[in-house]
Write an enzyme that holds these catalytic residues in place. Structure first.
Site, PDB file in Angstrom:
ATOM      1  N   ASP A  97      44.875  38.761  29.200  1.00 31.37           N
ATOM      2  CA  ASP A  97      46.105  39.658  29.349  1.00 31.37           C
ATOM      3  C   ASP A  97      46.243  39.767  31.213  1.00 31.37           C
ATOM      4  OD1 ASP A  97      48.154  41.700  28.053  1.00 31.37           O
ATOM      5  OD2 ASP A  97      47.518  42.425  29.939  1.00 31.37           O
ATOM      6  N   TYR A 126      50.994  41.553  38.308  1.00 30.21           N
ATOM      7  CA  TYR A 126      49.421  41.577  38.745  1.00 30.21           C
ATOM      8  C   TYR A 126      49.064  40.548  40.071  1.00 30.21           C
ATOM      9  CZ  TYR A 126      48.950  43.946  34.204  1.00 30.21           C
ATOM     10  OH  TYR A 126      49.160  44.752  33.271  1.00 30.21           O
ATOM     11  N   LYS A 163      53.440  38.899  31.432  1.00 33.91           N
ATOM     12  CA  LYS A 163      54.664  39.822  31.179  1.00 33.91           C
ATOM     13  C   LYS A 163      55.664  39.542  32.262  1.00 33.91           C
ATOM     14  CE  LYS A 163      51.012  42.985  29.963  1.00 33.91           C
ATOM     15  NZ  LYS A 163      49.935  42.908  30.961  1.00 33.91           N
ATOM     16  N   HIS A 213      57.520  43.739  30.465  1.00 30.92           N
ATOM     17  CA  HIS A 213      56.614  44.804  30.886  1.00 30.92           C
ATOM     18  C   HIS A 213      57.090  46.339  30.598  1.00 30.92           C
ATOM     19  CE1 HIS A 213      53.234  44.727  34.020  1.00 30.92           C
ATOM     20  NE2 HIS A 213      52.938  45.751  33.108  1.00 30.92           N
ATOM     21  N   LEU A 216      40.242  52.090  27.687  1.00 32.58           N
ATOM     22  CA  LEU A 216      39.037  52.931  28.045  1.00 32.58           C
ATOM     23  C   LEU A 216      39.445  54.344  28.954  1.00 32.58           C
ATOM     24  CD1 LEU A 216      36.602  50.144  29.234  1.00 32.58           C
ATOM     25  CD2 LEU A 216      36.377  51.459  27.352  1.00 32.58           C
ATOM     26  N   ILE A 238      42.257  45.466  25.352  1.00 36.21           N
ATOM     27  CA  ILE A 238      42.233  44.715  26.609  1.00 36.21           C
ATOM     28  C   ILE A 238      41.425  45.340  27.724  1.00 36.21           C
ATOM     29  CG2 ILE A 238      43.748  42.791  25.897  1.00 36.21           C
ATOM     30  CD1 ILE A 238      45.971  44.802  27.439  1.00 36.21           C
ATOM     31  N   LYS A 243      39.400  46.428  30.991  1.00 35.26           N
ATOM     32  CA  LYS A 243      39.261  45.395  32.296  1.00 35.26           C
ATOM     33  C   LYS A 243      37.898  46.001  32.848  1.00 35.26           C
ATOM     34  CE  LYS A 243      39.729  45.902  36.884  1.00 35.26           C
ATOM     35  NZ  LYS A 243      39.117  46.629  37.992  1.00 35.26           N
ATOM     36  N   SER A 244      37.315  44.948  33.605  1.00 35.30           N
ATOM     37  CA  SER A 244      36.196  45.267  34.459  1.00 35.30           C
ATOM     38  C   SER A 244      35.893  44.012  35.436  1.00 35.30           C
ATOM     39  CB  SER A 244      34.795  45.409  33.683  1.00 35.30           C
ATOM     40  OG  SER A 244      33.974  45.699  34.609  1.00 35.30           O
ATOM     41  N   ARG A 268      29.333  45.065  32.776  1.00 36.01           N
ATOM     42  CA  ARG A 268      30.362  45.354  32.016  1.00 36.01           C
ATOM     43  C   ARG A 268      31.390  44.670  31.029  1.00 36.01           C
ATOM     44  NH1 ARG A 268      32.527  50.574  36.076  1.00 36.01           N
ATOM     45  NH2 ARG A 268      30.762  51.950  35.442  1.00 36.01           N
ATOM     46  N   ASN A 313      31.429  45.112  27.153  1.00 33.86           N
ATOM     47  CA  ASN A 313      32.730  45.786  26.523  1.00 33.86           C
ATOM     48  C   ASN A 313      32.964  44.587  25.279  1.00 33.86           C
ATOM     49  OD1 ASN A 313      32.827  47.533  28.157  1.00 33.86           O
ATOM     50  ND2 ASN A 313      34.334  46.832  29.327  1.00 33.86           N
TER      51      ASN A 313
HETATM   52  P1  NAD Z   1      40.793  50.415  31.220  1.00 32.89           P
HETATM   53  O1  NAD Z   1      41.015  51.457  30.285  1.00 32.89           O
HETATM   54  O2  NAD Z   1      40.466  48.912  30.784  1.00 32.89           O
HETATM   55  O3  NAD Z   1      39.773  50.963  32.152  1.00 32.89           O
HETATM   56  C1  NAD Z   1      39.190  50.016  33.227  1.00 32.89           C
HETATM   57  C2  NAD Z   1      38.305  50.738  33.927  1.00 32.89           C
HETATM   58  O4  NAD Z   1      37.239  51.411  33.208  1.00 32.89           O
HETATM   59  C3  NAD Z   1      37.625  49.884  34.852  1.00 32.89           C
HETATM   60  O5  NAD Z   1      38.154  49.806  36.068  1.00 32.89           O
HETATM   61  C4  NAD Z   1      36.067  50.564  35.146  1.00 32.89           C
HETATM   62  O6  NAD Z   1      36.298  51.687  36.315  1.00 32.89           O
HETATM   63  C5  NAD Z   1      35.908  51.261  33.724  1.00 32.89           C
HETATM   64  N1  NAD Z   1      35.048  50.413  32.914  1.00 32.89           N
HETATM   65  C6  NAD Z   1      35.249  49.399  32.263  1.00 32.89           C
HETATM   66  N2  NAD Z   1      34.417  48.880  31.575  1.00 32.89           N
HETATM   67  C7  NAD Z   1      33.644  50.052  31.727  1.00 32.89           C
HETATM   68  C8  NAD Z   1      32.081  50.333  31.153  1.00 32.89           C
HETATM   69  N3  NAD Z   1      31.617  49.488  30.155  1.00 32.89           N
HETATM   70  N4  NAD Z   1      31.403  51.588  31.225  1.00 32.89           N
HETATM   71  C9  NAD Z   1      32.103  52.308  32.103  1.00 32.89           C
HETATM   72  N5  NAD Z   1      33.314  52.180  33.004  1.00 32.89           N
HETATM   73  C10 NAD Z   1      33.756  51.085  32.502  1.00 32.89           C
HETATM   74  O7  NAD Z   1      42.098  50.253  32.060  1.00 32.89           O
HETATM   75  P2  NAD Z   1      42.961  49.332  32.570  1.00 32.89           P
HETATM   76  O8  NAD Z   1      42.679  48.189  33.491  1.00 32.89           O
HETATM   77  O9  NAD Z   1      44.402  50.164  33.248  1.00 32.89           O
HETATM   78  O10 NAD Z   1      43.776  48.681  31.327  1.00 32.89           O
HETATM   79  C11 NAD Z   1      43.146  47.592  30.639  1.00 32.89           C
HETATM   80  C12 NAD Z   1      44.212  46.227  30.944  1.00 32.89           C
HETATM   81  O11 NAD Z   1      45.503  46.748  30.153  1.00 32.89           O
HETATM   82  C13 NAD Z   1      44.575  45.880  32.106  1.00 32.89           C
HETATM   83  O12 NAD Z   1      43.888  45.345  32.921  1.00 32.89           O
HETATM   84  C14 NAD Z   1      46.141  45.360  31.967  1.00 32.89           C
HETATM   85  O13 NAD Z   1      45.688  43.920  31.491  1.00 32.89           O
HETATM   86  C15 NAD Z   1      46.540  45.946  30.899  1.00 32.89           C
HETATM   87  N6  NAD Z   1      47.193  46.963  31.394  1.00 32.89           N
HETATM   88  C16 NAD Z   1      48.950  46.984  30.766  1.00 32.89           C
HETATM   89  C17 NAD Z   1      49.823  47.963  31.356  1.00 32.89           C
HETATM   90  C18 NAD Z   1      51.252  47.817  30.919  1.00 32.89           C
HETATM   91  O14 NAD Z   1      52.114  48.614  31.597  1.00 32.89           O
HETATM   92  N7  NAD Z   1      51.375  47.072  30.131  1.00 32.89           N
HETATM   93  C19 NAD Z   1      49.284  49.039  32.338  1.00 32.89           C
HETATM   94  C20 NAD Z   1      47.999  49.192  32.651  1.00 32.89           C
HETATM   95  C21 NAD Z   1      47.177  48.115  32.139  1.00 32.89           C
END
Ligand code: NAD
Length: 299
Positions: free
Chosen positions: A69, A74, A99, A132, A214, A252, A254-255, A260, A264
């Site tokens: 994604d 980005y 997006k 988006h 998460l 989806i 992210k890390s 991690r 995940n």
């Molecule tokens: P997320 O909920 O996936 O959290 C990511 C954060 O959680 C990481 O940076 C890390 O700090 C922590 N993390 C990840 N794995 C972990 C683990 N196993 N243990 C402990 N901590 C952990 O948040 P995100 O990145 O904001 O969202 C995921 C994806 O969603 C984004 O990468 C993007 O692709 C999408 N997104 C879309 C929009 C939108 O407006 N459509 C907005 C934000 C994100």
């Protein structure tokens, strides 16, 4: 002690569950309203820098992620494309989402934006293209949606959807075009469960994709999640991601951390029971939103 056979992708895993309940097995795919198949668990790349995207996405591909994604906003589509190209997998093994950014709303700009994303990704089609944000102050999300419908007809996109759309935005595009988005990607995690919007999606055949699944890592020290993690010999992040899957959501996470990224994806060998699911449902809060409110954005 019961033994269960779980079919996941092409491998067969046999494992056991104590107790009498039947273990819920989940395949990493779901069918969208246009009959396309989409993975339920993918890899998000928001805030992954262009120069690290190739390496991070390659790591995710190695762990088994096939849904990636990204977004033009980005600024890492090239890196994502490089990782896909350098994997030894076929294009059809992947499900790539990108997006359309708010500044590119409007028919002509939307077509240019899609061509730019295809070029950067190095792909001839995108599996899922999302608007988006509705960015309602621009009053152009309906015509942008019409552009996506046309792009799908031209074969440049397999599935079309939206992101951060509230019920009123969804109602408007459906009323004006009679075309229902395949997916609405919205902020969703145990602290912010979006039940009303999910019920609307369900009624109209729209799949819910959870961004920030998460809770951006902010709620993983919650007592309920820690005790469920201990019960299942998993981590709180794995408990949360399994909850998404069992709630019929697409997640989806992210890390950029290899351990991690692997952790995940390792959520197909256990199941939450109904008590566990209820305990997570109870974590919902009206104050759990971490990102912007789609009705109050000024971008
Ligand atoms: P997320 O909920 O996936 O959290 C990511 C954060 O959680 C990481 O940076 C890390 O700090 C922590 N993390 C990840 N794995 C972990 C683990 N196993 N243990 C402990 N901590 C952990 O948040 P995100 O990145 O904001 O969202 C995921 C994806 O969603 C984004 O990468 C993007 O692709 C999408 N997104 C879309 C929009 C939108 O407006 N459509 C907005 C934000 C994100």
């Amino acid at each position: 002690m019961n033994f269960f056979v779980v079919l996941f992708e092409k491998s067969i895993t046999i494992y056991r569950e104590s107790g009498t309940g039947c273990l819920m097995t989940i395949k990493n795919s779901m069918t969208l309203n246009d009959h396309s198949t989409m993975p339920r668990l993918g890899f998000g790349v928001y805030k992954v820098a262009q120069n690290e995207a190739n390496q991070v996405v390659s790591e995710a591909i190695k762990c088994g992620y096939r849904l990636i994604d990204t977004a033009s906003m980005y600024q890492n589509e090239e890196g994502v494309g490089e990782a896909i190209a350098s994997s030894n997998l076929k294009r059809e093994d992947f499900f790539v989402t990108t997006k359309l950014w708010n500044d590119d709303q409007g028919i002509a700009k939307a077509f240019r934006a899609l061509d730019m994303s295809l070029l950067k990704l190095g792909l001839s089609h995108i599996d899922l293209y999302l608007i988006h944000w509705p960015s309602p102050q621009r009053a152009s999300y309906v015509e942008t949606w019409k552009a996506l419908i046309e792009m799908q007809k031209q074969g440049k996109i397999k599935s079309i959807g939206v992101s951060n759309f509230a019920i009123e935005h969804l109602e408007k595009i459906i009323k004006e075009t009679r075309v229902v988005p395949a997916v609405n990607q919205i902020e969703l995690h145990p602290r912010f469960q979006q039940k009303a919007l999910r019920a609307f999606h369900e009624k109209h055949g729209i799949k819910t994709e959870s961004w920030g699944p998460l809770g951006r890592g902010k709620f993983l020290e919650n007592k309920t999640l820690i005790s469920l993690a201990a019960k299942h010999h998993k981590t709180p992040a794995q408990i949360v991601l399994r909850w998404h899957l069992q709630s019929d959501l697409i997640a989806i996470p992210k890390s950029s951390n290899a351990k991690r990224i692997k952790e995940n994806f390792d959520i197909f060998d256990f199941a939450l029971d109904s008590q566990d699911m209820n305990a997570i449902e109870a974590l919902d809060s009206p104050f759990g939103r971490t990102g912007p409110h789609p009705l109050q954005t000024d971008f």
